[in-house]
Design a protein around this motif. Structure first.
Motif, short mmCIF file in Angstrom:
data_model
loop_
_atom_site.label_atom_id
_atom_site.label_comp_id
_atom_site.label_asym_id
_atom_site.label_seq_id
_atom_site.Cartn_x
_atom_site.Cartn_y
_atom_site.Cartn_z
N PRO A 54 0.80 -1.22 0.00
CA PRO A 54 0.00 0.00 0.00
C PRO A 54 0.84 1.28 0.00
N GLN A 55 1.91 1.32 0.79
CA GLN A 55 2.76 2.51 0.82
C GLN A 55 3.48 2.71 -0.51
N GLN A 56 3.89 1.63 -1.16
CA GLN A 56 4.51 1.76 -2.48
C GLN A 56 3.52 2.33 -3.50
N VAL A 76 -15.40 -2.58 -2.77
CA VAL A 76 -14.44 -1.53 -2.43
C VAL A 76 -14.07 -1.60 -0.95
N ASP A 77 -15.00 -1.99 -0.08
CA ASP A 77 -14.64 -2.08 1.34
C ASP A 77 -13.59 -3.17 1.58
N TRP A 78 -13.52 -4.20 0.71
CA TRP A 78 -12.44 -5.19 0.81
C TRP A 78 -11.10 -4.52 0.49
N ILE A 79 -11.08 -3.65 -0.52
CA ILE A 79 -9.86 -2.91 -0.85
C ILE A 79 -9.42 -2.10 0.37
N ASP A 80 -10.36 -1.39 0.98
CA ASP A 80 -10.04 -0.55 2.13
C ASP A 80 -9.49 -1.37 3.29
N ALA A 81 -10.08 -2.53 3.54
CA ALA A 81 -9.62 -3.38 4.65
C ALA A 81 -8.22 -3.93 4.40
N ASN A 82 -7.86 -4.12 3.14
CA ASN A 82 -6.58 -4.75 2.82
C ASN A 82 -5.50 -3.78 2.37
N PHE A 83 -5.87 -2.59 1.93
CA PHE A 83 -4.89 -1.61 1.47
C PHE A 83 -4.90 -0.36 2.34
N PRO A 85 -4.35 2.15 5.64
CA PRO A 85 -5.37 3.18 5.85
C PRO A 85 -5.58 4.08 4.64
N HIS A 86 -4.92 3.80 3.53
CA HIS A 86 -5.03 4.64 2.34
C HIS A 86 -6.34 4.34 1.62
N LEU A 87 -7.03 5.38 1.18
CA LEU A 87 -8.26 5.22 0.40
C LEU A 87 -7.94 5.57 -1.05
N PHE A 88 -7.67 4.55 -1.83
CA PHE A 88 -7.32 4.75 -3.23
C PHE A 88 -8.59 4.93 -4.07
N ARG A 99 -15.05 4.52 -6.49
CA ARG A 99 -14.67 5.61 -5.60
C ARG A 99 -13.79 6.56 -6.39
N ARG A 100 -14.19 7.80 -6.41
CA ARG A 100 -13.43 8.83 -7.11
C ARG A 100 -12.27 9.30 -6.23
N ALA A 101 -11.37 10.06 -6.83
CA ALA A 101 -10.20 10.56 -6.11
C ALA A 101 -10.61 11.39 -4.90
N ALA A 102 -11.73 12.09 -4.98
CA ALA A 102 -12.20 12.91 -3.86
C ALA A 102 -12.71 12.07 -2.69
N GLY A 103 -12.91 10.76 -2.93
CA GLY A 103 -13.32 9.87 -1.85
C GLY A 103 -14.77 9.45 -1.89
#
Length: 154
Positions: A54-56, A76-83, A85-88, A99-103
């Protein structure tokens, strides 16, 4: 007979890669998760995201002026749980969730499948329009062919 294994239009791939490396802010990346960023696993709970990934991705997104999104067939909540604290920026469920860049997270309205013989309300399905009232319409090639081009596509 020799098969052409090069995809048309990709002959300049090395030049495009050099351009991406030299001018990363001119490019956007949509990265598929399963089988690309993480290994395919026996089941959803067996998927493991390497701790530094995630940091990379955050660093790479910074080089791309934020133009990086994750794509998956999962929610998308699976992405959030695994990547986290970043919200891509992300597309989940094959694009049903975005999910757009604005969140802000959008979910497309998906109608339940009608049973066999049930009347469908609303606008006609794209396949119905292609076929017309009486049956088969013209066969169309996919916009993005999978696999090497065949002789018929050269």
């Amino acid at each position: 007979m020799q098969l052409n294994t090069r995809h048309p239009g990709l002959e300049d791939g090395p030049a495009r890669l050099r351009s991406a490396l030299e001018h990363p802010a001119d490019w956007a990346l949509f990265l598929d998760i399963d089988g690309t960023l993480v290994d395919i696993a026996d089941g959803p709970h067996a998927v493991r995201v390497e701790s530094g990934l995630p940091q990379q991705l955050v660093q790479l997104a910074g080089r791309l002026d934020g133009a990086l999104a994750l794509v998956t067939g999962r929610r998308v909540d699976w992405i959030d749980a695994n990547f986290g604290p970043h919200l891509f920026p992300a597309a989940g469920l094959h694009g049903v969730e975005r999910r757009r860049a604005a969140g802000d997270l959008e979910r497309a309205a998906v109608a339940p499948r009608a049973g066999r013989g049930a009347q469908r309300s609303g606008p006609p399905h794209r396949a119905d329009v292609r076929r017309g009232a009486g049956g088969q319409g013209p066969r169309r090639r996919p916009a993005f062919p999978s696999g090497p081009p065949s002789a018929s596509r050269r």
